[in-house]
Design an enzyme around this catalytic site. Structure first.
Site, PDB file in Angstrom:
ATOM      1  N   ARG A 257       0.823  -1.195   0.000  1.00  0.00           N
ATOM      2  CA  ARG A 257       0.000   0.000   0.000  1.00  0.00           C
ATOM      3  C   ARG A 257       0.863   1.254   0.000  1.00  0.00           C
ATOM      4  O   ARG A 257       1.906   1.300   0.650  1.00  0.00           O
ATOM      5  CB  ARG A 257      -0.904   0.049   1.232  1.00  0.00           C
ATOM      6  CG  ARG A 257      -2.195  -0.750   1.122  1.00  0.00           C
ATOM      7  CD  ARG A 257      -3.144  -0.140   0.102  1.00  0.00           C
ATOM      8  NE  ARG A 257      -4.382  -0.911  -0.008  1.00  0.00           N
ATOM      9  CZ  ARG A 257      -4.572  -1.909  -0.857  1.00  0.00           C
ATOM     10  NH1 ARG A 257      -3.591  -2.281  -1.652  1.00  0.00           N
ATOM     11  NH2 ARG A 257      -5.727  -2.544  -0.911  1.00  0.00           N
ATOM     12  N   GLU A 286      -2.788   8.156  -6.437  1.00  0.00           N
ATOM     13  CA  GLU A 286      -2.743   7.431  -7.700  1.00  0.00           C
ATOM     14  C   GLU A 286      -3.788   7.984  -8.667  1.00  0.00           C
ATOM     15  O   GLU A 286      -4.891   8.311  -8.238  1.00  0.00           O
ATOM     16  CB  GLU A 286      -2.983   5.934  -7.445  1.00  0.00           C
ATOM     17  CG  GLU A 286      -1.902   5.289  -6.588  1.00  0.00           C
ATOM     18  CD  GLU A 286      -2.191   3.836  -6.259  1.00  0.00           C
ATOM     19  OE1 GLU A 286      -3.294   3.345  -6.620  1.00  0.00           O
ATOM     20  OE2 GLU A 286      -1.341   3.181  -5.628  1.00  0.00           O
ATOM     21  N   HIS A 303       0.207   0.152  -9.736  1.00  0.00           N
ATOM     22  CA  HIS A 303      -0.675  -0.581  -8.817  1.00  0.00           C
ATOM     23  C   HIS A 303      -1.285  -1.778  -9.546  1.00  0.00           C
ATOM     24  O   HIS A 303      -2.499  -1.971  -9.590  1.00  0.00           O
ATOM     25  CB  HIS A 303      -1.780   0.320  -8.260  1.00  0.00           C
ATOM     26  CG  HIS A 303      -2.365  -0.222  -6.989  1.00  0.00           C
ATOM     27  ND1 HIS A 303      -2.839   0.585  -5.982  1.00  0.00           N
ATOM     28  CD2 HIS A 303      -2.546  -1.492  -6.548  1.00  0.00           C
ATOM     29  CE1 HIS A 303      -3.298  -0.156  -4.980  1.00  0.00           C
ATOM     30  NE2 HIS A 303      -3.126  -1.430  -5.308  1.00  0.00           N
TER      31      HIS A 303
END
Length: 339
Positions: A257, A286, A303
């Site tokens: 994370r 993001e 990600h």
């Protein structure tokens, strides 16, 4: 009247329509994220506030949960729950489910891939060639190295099993829980691998697996890969002070994370070459567009730990099944641990 489901996660059903077909065939009205990107918290709140269920990615759902009066269920595509205000959900009677197992194979493989890439300077070499350079950079092998794993849960255990095939000198495990049972199993597996290869004339020793505290993990690891959830205790746990304890040739891998690694401090550590390299698949904001993009000794990915075709399909299908099971009164719902 059919239940309405909003899908905020991105992507959704990119390679397989199975999850969507399941929902529609069970009578749900489905609306999908229209932005073709990760939605912002206020966008999710506005778009989904009048829906019965949400199939979510890693978007911060606090604004939505605060304003909705209709939402009954959140189904996370994935394992992390840091973006879900669980206490508030309980107060408002909103059930929370997730898909903890489907993601593990894809994330663990990406973590090991990034580990090899960072240690052997593969992406760095690719960048050199594209600039017309050819220095043939030297790197380090996993074999013979000490590899640290922060968090020996579902993904961490898969990473450890993959690493054994590379024959590291040792695997250092740091976890809040006692992992002696798991370590004993890995040690037995390593010994069996040693016996098998010994018969083939290989000259190496079994990998030592031991549990250590965080400071020892930092000081003794040649590479560290992170597999813990984001929480108050893990936020910014990798900062200037803690990363200064790492070896100068060490690499750091984060597929867990954003927020676990302090990005500003990581930038300085890498720029000043106080650690050798890093790979980041997750970020505080993001899509990421910050100063880390300027560093040559850093690998950046989008990600995409869960983004293998098979694992993503499994995650989306299980998230849809959680919604169907919840509203159908069935037992096939994987609720969050707090529920």
């Amino acid at each position: 009247m059919s239940k309405k489901v909003f899908v905020s996660t991105f992507p959704f059903c990119r390679t397989s329509p199975n999850a969507m077909d399941l929902l529609v065939s069970n009578g749900f009205q489905v609306t999908v994220n229209p932005y073709d990107r990760k939605m912002k918290p206020n966008e999710v709140a506005e778009a989904a506030k009048e829906f019965d269920a949400l199939i979510a990615g890693t978007e911060d759902l606090t604004p939505l949960v605060k304003v909705t009066n209709t939402l009954k269920m959140i189904s996370r595509v994935g394992v992390g729950l840091d973006s879900v205000p669980l206490t508030l959900c309980k107060e408002k009677g909103i059930a929370v489910a997730y898909t903890p197992d489907a993601v593990s194979p894809a994330v663990s493989e990406l973590a090991v891939s990034l580990l090899v890439d960072a240690m052997r300077k593969i992406t760095y070499s690719d960048r050199e060639i594209r600039k017309g350079e050819w220095t043939r950079p030297y790197g380090e092998r996993i074999g013979g190295s000490s590899i640290g794993i922060l968090g020996l849960g579902r993904i961490g255990k898969r990473v450890a099993s993959h690493l054994l095939g590379y024959l590291p000198k040792e695997i250092l495990v740091c976890d809040l829980m006692d992992k002696n049972d798991e370590i004993e199993q890995f040690s037995s597996l390593s010994s069996n691998m040693y016996k098998m290869n010994e018969s083939l004339g290989k000259n190496w020793n079994p990998t030592v697996i031991r549990q250590v505290d965080f400071e020892t993990l930092l000081k003794e690891s040649d590479a560290i890969t992170i597999h813990v959830p984001l929480s108050d205790s893990s936020k910014n746990i990798f900062n200037a002070k803690t990363m200064s304890l790492m070896k100068s040739n060490a690499v750091l891998i984060n597929t867990a994370r954003g927020g676990i690694v302090n990005e500003a401090d990581l930038y300085q550590m890498l720029k000043e070459q106080k650690i050798s390299a890093a790979a980041m698949d997750v970020f505080e904001e993001e899509p990421y567009k910050g100063p880390l993009c300027d560093l040559e000794n850093l690998i950046l990915t989008q990600h995409m730990g869960s983004c293998s075709n098979d694992c993503r399909e499994d995650m989306e299908r299980e998230a849809a099944e959680n919604v169907i099971g919840f509203f159908g009164g069935g037992s096939k719902v994987t609720f969050a641990p707090e529920y």
